[in-house]
Write a protein that holds these residues in place. Structure first.
Motif, PDB file in Angstrom:
ATOM      1  N   ALA A   1       0.826  -1.210   0.000  1.00  0.00           N
ATOM      2  CA  ALA A   1       0.000   0.000   0.000  1.00  0.00           C
ATOM      3  C   ALA A   1       0.860   1.260   0.000  1.00  0.00           C
ATOM      4  N   PHE A   2       1.942   1.262   0.781  1.00  0.00           N
ATOM      5  CA  PHE A   2       2.814   2.443   0.810  1.00  0.00           C
ATOM      6  C   PHE A   2       3.449   2.667  -0.548  1.00  0.00           C
ATOM      7  N   LEU A   3       3.948   1.586  -1.171  1.00  0.00           N
ATOM      8  CA  LEU A   3       4.579   1.720  -2.478  1.00  0.00           C
ATOM      9  C   LEU A   3       3.552   2.172  -3.522  1.00  0.00           C
ATOM     10  N   TYR A   4       2.336   1.676  -3.404  1.00  0.00           N
ATOM     11  CA  TYR A   4       1.255   2.037  -4.328  1.00  0.00           C
ATOM     12  C   TYR A   4       0.953   3.530  -4.240  1.00  0.00           C
ATOM     13  N   GLN A   5       0.767   4.032  -3.001  1.00  0.00           N
ATOM     14  CA  GLN A   5       0.451   5.451  -2.869  1.00  0.00           C
ATOM     15  C   GLN A   5       1.615   6.323  -3.326  1.00  0.00           C
TER      16      GLN A   5
ATOM     17  N   ILE B   1       3.584  -3.758  -8.328  1.00  0.00           N
ATOM     18  CA  ILE B   1       3.517  -2.295  -8.243  1.00  0.00           C
ATOM     19  C   ILE B   1       4.826  -1.678  -8.716  1.00  0.00           C
ATOM     20  N   ALA B   2       5.929  -2.266  -8.269  1.00  0.00           N
ATOM     21  CA  ALA B   2       7.237  -1.753  -8.678  1.00  0.00           C
ATOM     22  C   ALA B   2       7.409  -1.844 -10.191  1.00  0.00           C
ATOM     23  N   GLY B   3       6.924  -2.935 -10.799  1.00  0.00           N
ATOM     24  CA  GLY B   3       7.034  -3.081 -12.249  1.00  0.00           C
ATOM     25  C   GLY B   3       6.232  -2.033 -12.998  1.00  0.00           C
ATOM     26  N   ILE B   4       5.014  -1.757 -12.523  1.00  0.00           N
ATOM     27  CA  ILE B   4       4.196  -0.715 -13.151  1.00  0.00           C
ATOM     28  C   ILE B   4       4.846   0.653 -12.960  1.00  0.00           C
ATOM     29  N   ALA B   5       5.348   0.909 -11.755  1.00  0.00           N
ATOM     30  CA  ALA B   5       5.980   2.203 -11.462  1.00  0.00           C
ATOM     31  C   ALA B   5       7.211   2.431 -12.324  1.00  0.00           C
ATOM     32  N   GLU B   6       8.052   1.401 -12.457  1.00  0.00           N
ATOM     33  CA  GLU B   6       9.265   1.510 -13.276  1.00  0.00           C
ATOM     34  C   GLU B   6       8.907   1.838 -14.722  1.00  0.00           C
ATOM     35  N   ALA B   7       7.880   1.154 -15.249  1.00  0.00           N
ATOM     36  CA  ALA B   7       7.493   1.363 -16.641  1.00  0.00           C
ATOM     37  C   ALA B   7       6.813   2.708 -16.859  1.00  0.00           C
ATOM     38  N   THR B   8       6.208   3.243 -15.815  1.00  0.00           N
ATOM     39  CA  THR B   8       5.464   4.502 -15.936  1.00  0.00           C
ATOM     40  C   THR B   8       6.315   5.719 -15.606  1.00  0.00           C
ATOM     41  N   LEU B   9       7.121   5.599 -14.556  1.00  0.00           N
ATOM     42  CA  LEU B   9       7.836   6.758 -14.018  1.00  0.00           C
ATOM     43  C   LEU B   9       9.340   6.707 -14.212  1.00  0.00           C
ATOM     44  N   GLY B  10       9.871   5.530 -14.548  1.00  0.00           N
ATOM     45  CA  GLY B  10      11.317   5.393 -14.600  1.00  0.00           C
ATOM     46  C   GLY B  10      11.898   5.246 -13.210  1.00  0.00           C
TER      47      GLY B  10
ATOM     48  N   ASP C   1      14.744   7.146 -12.011  1.00  0.00           N
ATOM     49  CA  ASP C   1      15.669   8.219 -11.634  1.00  0.00           C
ATOM     50  C   ASP C   1      15.464   8.663 -10.191  1.00  0.00           C
ATOM     51  N   LEU C   2      14.215   8.741  -9.756  1.00  0.00           N
ATOM     52  CA  LEU C   2      13.914   9.237  -8.416  1.00  0.00           C
ATOM     53  C   LEU C   2      13.838   8.110  -7.393  1.00  0.00           C
ATOM     54  N   VAL C   3      13.278   6.999  -7.782  1.00  0.00           N
ATOM     55  CA  VAL C   3      13.085   5.865  -6.875  1.00  0.00           C
ATOM     56  C   VAL C   3      13.609   4.603  -7.560  1.00  0.00           C
ATOM     57  N   ASN C   4      14.400   3.833  -6.843  1.00  0.00           N
ATOM     58  CA  ASN C   4      14.868   2.550  -7.363  1.00  0.00           C
ATOM     59  C   ASN C   4      13.822   1.499  -7.015  1.00  0.00           C
ATOM     60  N   TRP C   5      12.815   1.384  -7.858  1.00  0.00           N
ATOM     61  CA  TRP C   5      11.683   0.506  -7.586  1.00  0.00           C
ATOM     62  C   TRP C   5      12.111  -0.957  -7.462  1.00  0.00           C
ATOM     63  N   ASN C   6      13.022  -1.382  -8.309  1.00  0.00           N
ATOM     64  CA  ASN C   6      13.444  -2.779  -8.268  1.00  0.00           C
ATOM     65  C   ASN C   6      14.152  -3.116  -6.962  1.00  0.00           C
ATOM     66  N   ALA C   7      14.923  -2.180  -6.452  1.00  0.00           N
ATOM     67  CA  ALA C   7      15.605  -2.417  -5.176  1.00  0.00           C
ATOM     68  C   ALA C   7      14.600  -2.551  -4.040  1.00  0.00           C
ATOM     69  N   LEU C   8      13.566  -1.721  -4.062  1.00  0.00           N
ATOM     70  CA  LEU C   8      12.533  -1.801  -3.026  1.00  0.00           C
ATOM     71  C   LEU C   8      11.782  -3.124  -3.106  1.00  0.00           C
ATOM     72  N   ALA C   9      11.506  -3.581  -4.329  1.00  0.00           N
ATOM     73  CA  ALA C   9      10.796  -4.845  -4.490  1.00  0.00           C
ATOM     74  C   ALA C   9      11.643  -6.028  -4.055  1.00  0.00           C
TER      75      ALA C   9
ATOM     76  N   ASP D   1      12.666  -4.489   3.624  1.00  0.00           N
ATOM     77  CA  ASP D   1      13.220  -3.693   4.727  1.00  0.00           C
ATOM     78  C   ASP D   1      13.441  -2.251   4.289  1.00  0.00           C
ATOM     79  N   LEU D   2      13.816  -2.054   3.021  1.00  0.00           N
ATOM     80  CA  LEU D   2      14.025  -0.696   2.509  1.00  0.00           C
ATOM     81  C   LEU D   2      12.715   0.082   2.475  1.00  0.00           C
ATOM     82  N   ILE D   3      11.632  -0.605   2.143  1.00  0.00           N
ATOM     83  CA  ILE D   3      10.321   0.060   2.163  1.00  0.00           C
ATOM     84  C   ILE D   3       9.957   0.432   3.592  1.00  0.00           C
ATOM     85  N   ARG D   4      10.204  -0.489   4.526  1.00  0.00           N
ATOM     86  CA  ARG D   4       9.881  -0.198   5.929  1.00  0.00           C
ATOM     87  C   ARG D   4      10.754   0.935   6.465  1.00  0.00           C
ATOM     88  N   ASP D   5      12.002   1.018   6.028  1.00  0.00           N
ATOM     89  CA  ASP D   5      12.839   2.160   6.427  1.00  0.00           C
ATOM     90  C   ASP D   5      12.227   3.463   5.927  1.00  0.00           C
TER      91      ASP D   5
END
Length: 768
Positions: free
Chosen positions: A162-166, A558-567, A569-577, A581-585
């Motif tokens: 949910a956090f990654l989605y928002q 969610i990370a896959g959709i975000a990467e394809a939509t936003l790139g 540069d700002l967020v390393n979506w694949n690393a979070l997926a 623990d990185l998301i919880r941080d």
């Protein structure tokens, strides 16, 4: 039992041998009874997974069996051996599948591969994850405004998902977050926030061990959150008074036989739950509660005049509340005639309930959707809060306010940012974390999202779980809305009707279930977290192998959709997926109360999110609890129905064999209905007036008065113990009668508990 004999004998008590038989039946039906039985021993355990069912809390010192009958159904439903592979769609056109029942669709099993709708063949066909993400991203980027997209969230999503989605949605540029809480407990959040400054309940599970009285209002724990019955049973055994307010006589609130109590099981015994059972008219709870307050004020005046101690806690009110005198004036101005007419209760019954309240040193008020799905639902929540404030029953042991949420993480989703009314503090924290501006305009809730889809203002719809089409009101309108979309995406574990009304481009993206092991790229299992109704945050890690190697976690999708939509540069979506623990941080840095998140969630039973109101710290503009001072509704739906011959007030609810829109089976043994879902429960006297008999088939007709024809056809009448003028039946079958634009004032929650209808006889009675 044949279909013509669908009415049978209801269970004598909730739980008991009926629950154990149901458990065995569900385990056998799953196709993997031994492995699922093993999985149940890890349900709601510190080293296991959080039940994918309800949001009732876990005890501090749990047992080996922290699951209930409905938990077994949820686990078996998810961990079934049945599969819906691409071959299934090769054999079945979408238009044909759309005629199947909810039960038959989900009975087919788990989705195994990402799918894309092929309009030329009217079938879903296999697609690669990369191609699906690429096309979704292209369409989202091609919309002329981010506000053209709607992003729905089900309460089954984890905090991390949910956090990654928002985050993805807000970086995309919108606050359009229609979500399941808009359709259930939105009124609780709005009402509590206005009254006490926090939109959550104030109690812990341990408070049920200390309370003297529990007021259960508009709630059916036996079906919706059965583990609550164990806590009510223990409270009843030690002598706590339990006052129930529910128009319908629900078995679980009358008697409960605990399957874990050997003596009750051997002897066939059970425990009485409700010491007092009141059946108000639908929508009459506010009047009933105000009547109790009126008795309290009168008794307090009499006590003080006689030189006895005050009944109202004036010290608490002086230190912690405002608008008390204005509320007293509002109660004084409310006459008994109105209270009795709206509530449908006698004055003696209300005085009896007030006596329970006044004689208890500590009181808990608990409620669910019987309170929140009315036009004046926010006012009802605030009136309940008023009553609890009168004697200081907020912010001390054994007392408090307890809205009981439905899906397992619906409360957590809101905590981590799924909110169309974006709190400024959240947006400030996100801007600080990522160094970019966040959208500040108010987004769409569920009702507004549907309207935008119908009007062509919204052109894309993405659902993180759930069955939006069947959960929402005015079902034919939702079909029309979906067909107008350029893009529909459903992230899901099983096939449902929302998938069968494709937009111009449509995808089904299959995800892992709560019971399954979620491994990262190194093959290491990951945990997610959820928040229950008591604001406890638990870790959850699956133990079963995934239903298919093609499945991805909600976070990864969610990370896959975000990467394809936003790139990236700002967020390393694949690393979070790859490392939750990185998301919880990140959550720890953005959301208050999550300090040392990764450490605390790995402690058995998790941790409690601080609730300021539970500590008598009031985050309202006045810095105190605020009494609601408004009048009772000018007219309830029940009064409107009584004013015209032939009208009834309909409420929709679950059968005992379902959870939300998921249908586990066709029986409702607590109400004595077997093998049938198209039923209407009615008072026998109303049936007599209609000239109808038990099993009579009828059409139910919506009477909203907006010129839209709403008919639920071919239902059977079932005589039941409910107030005259009231009828009820199951959703989603009856959602066709709930008007989209009939919703709660201040909450936008559909009025599924107060729908004006008429009943038309079919067959021999109609001909006569």
């Amino acid at each position: 039992m044949g279909k013509m004999d669908f009415i049978g004998k209801p269970s004598s008590a909730a739980g008991g041998w009926g629950a154990l038989k149901s458990v065995g039946k569900r385990l056998l039906e799953s196709g993997a009874p031994l492995s699922n039985a093993k999985a149940l021993l890890k349900t709601n355990q510190p080293d296991g997974f959080d039940c994918p069912g309800c949001a009732w809390g876990d005890p501090e010192h749990g047992s080996s069996f922290e699951f209930c009958e409905n938990g077994v159904k949820a686990v078996s439903w998810e961990a079934t051996e049945a599969r819906v592979a691409p071959e299934f769609f090769a054999a079945n056109k979408v238009s044909a599948l759309s005629q199947w029942s909810d039960y038959e669709l989900e009975k087919q099993g788990r989705l195994t591969n990402p799918l894309r709708y092929d309009r030329s063949s009217d079938r879903y066909v296999r697609v690669s994850w990369d191609d699906a993400f690429r096309e979704i991203g292209t369409i989202l980027r091609g919309l002329d405004s981010p506000d053209r997209a709607e992003f729905y969230t089900s309460g089954r999503a984890s905090n991390e998902a949910a956090f990654l989605y928002q985050l993805m949605v807000r970086l995309y540029g919108t606050n359009n977050f229609p979500d399941c809480s808009n359709m259930c407990h939105e009124a609780s959040g709005v009402g509590l926030k206005a009254s006490i400054g926090v939109g959550k309940g104030t109690v812990l599970l341990e408070d049920f061990e200390k309370t003297d009285a529990i007021f259960v209002i508009g709630q059916n724990p036996g079906t919706n959150h059965p583990r609550m019955l164990g806590d009510l049973r223990r409270a009843a055994i030690r002598g706590a008074r339990i006052a129930v307010f529910n128009p319908i006589k629900e078995k679980g609130l009358q008697r409960f036989s605990d399957p874990q109590d050997k003596l009750e099981m051997i002897t066939g015994g059970n425990t009485k739950i409700a010491t007092n059972y009141y059946q108000p008219r639908q929508g009459g709870d506010m009047a009933a509660i105000r009547g109790i307050s009126k008795v309290v004020f009168s008794a307090d005046e009499a006590a003080r005049a006689a030189g006895q101690p005050a009944i109202i806690d004036y010290d608490f009110l002086t230190d912690h509340a405002v608008e008390f005198e204005a509320y007293r004036a509002a109660v004084d101005a409310t006459n008994w005639e109105t209270i009795l007419d709206q509530s449908g209760l006698t004055r003696e019954a209300i005085e009896e309930a007030a006596s329970i309240y006044m004689n208890a040193s500590s009181v808990i008020a608990t409620w669910a959707m019987g309170v929140t799905q009315h036009k004046h639902s926010v006012a009802i929540v605030r009136e309940i809060t008023n009553l609890m404030l009168l004697r200081g029953n907020v912010g001390r042991p054994g007392a408090g306010l307890c809205p009981v949420r439905g899906h397992s993480n619906v409360q957590g989703d809101r905590t981590v940012g799924i909110d169309e009314k974006a709190p400024p503090a959240l947006l400030d924290a996100l801007e600080k974390e990522f160094g970019v501006m966040m959208p500040r305009n108010r987004g769409h809730n569920t009702v507004e999202a549907i309207s935008a889809m119908l009007d062509g203002k919204a052109q894309s719809f993405i659902a993180l779980g759930g069955n939006f089409l069947r959960a929402t009101p005015d079902s034919p309108l939702i079909i029309e809305a979906f067909k107008k979309q350029k893009l529909t995406v459903n992230i899901a574990t099983k096939l449902n009707h929302s998938h069968l009304v494709p937009g111009e481009t449509s995808f089904i993206l299959p995800c892992l279930g709560r019971t399954e092991i979620d491994r990262n790229s190194a093959g290491l299992p990951q945990i997610v977290t959820v928040e229950d109704s008591m604001s406890m945050v638990h870790g959850s890690g699956g133990i079963n192998e995934p239903a298919s190697p093609e499945l991805r976690s909600e976070v990864a999708i969610i990370a896959g959709i975000a990467e394809a939509t936003l790139g990236s540069d700002l967020v390393n979506w694949n690393a979070l997926a790859d490392d939750y623990d990185l998301i919880r941080d990140m959550i720890e840095r953005v959301i208050p109360g999550f300090h040392e998140f990764n450490e605390r969630v790995r402690v058995p039973r998790g941790f409690h999110l601080r609730n300021a109101a539970a500590e008598r710290e009031w985050h309202t503009p006045e810095k105190k609890a605020v009494f609601f001072t408004g009048p009772l509704p000018e007219m309830t739906e029940h009064q409107a129905a009584l004013s015209k011959e032939g009208l009834f007030v309909l409420q929709t609810f679950r059968s005992h064999d379902q959870y939300n829109t998921t249908i586990y089976g066709l029986d409702d043994r607590y109400r004595g209905v077997y093998g049938e879902r198209q039923v209407i429960f009615m008072n026998p006297k109303d049936m007599e007036t209609l000239g109808a008999h038990a099993k009579q088939r009828v059409d139910v007709i919506g009477e909203y008065g907006d010129g839209v024809e709403r008919i639920a056809k071919d239902f059977r009448l079932v005589p039941y113990d409910i107030p005259q003028g009231s009828v009820c039946g199951y959703y989603p079958e009856l959602n066709v009668l709930v008007p989209l634009h009939s919703y709660g004032e201040g909450s936008f929650t559909p009025t599924s508990k107060s729908v004006l209808v008429s009943v038309r006889l079919r067959g021999e009675a109609a001909a006569a």
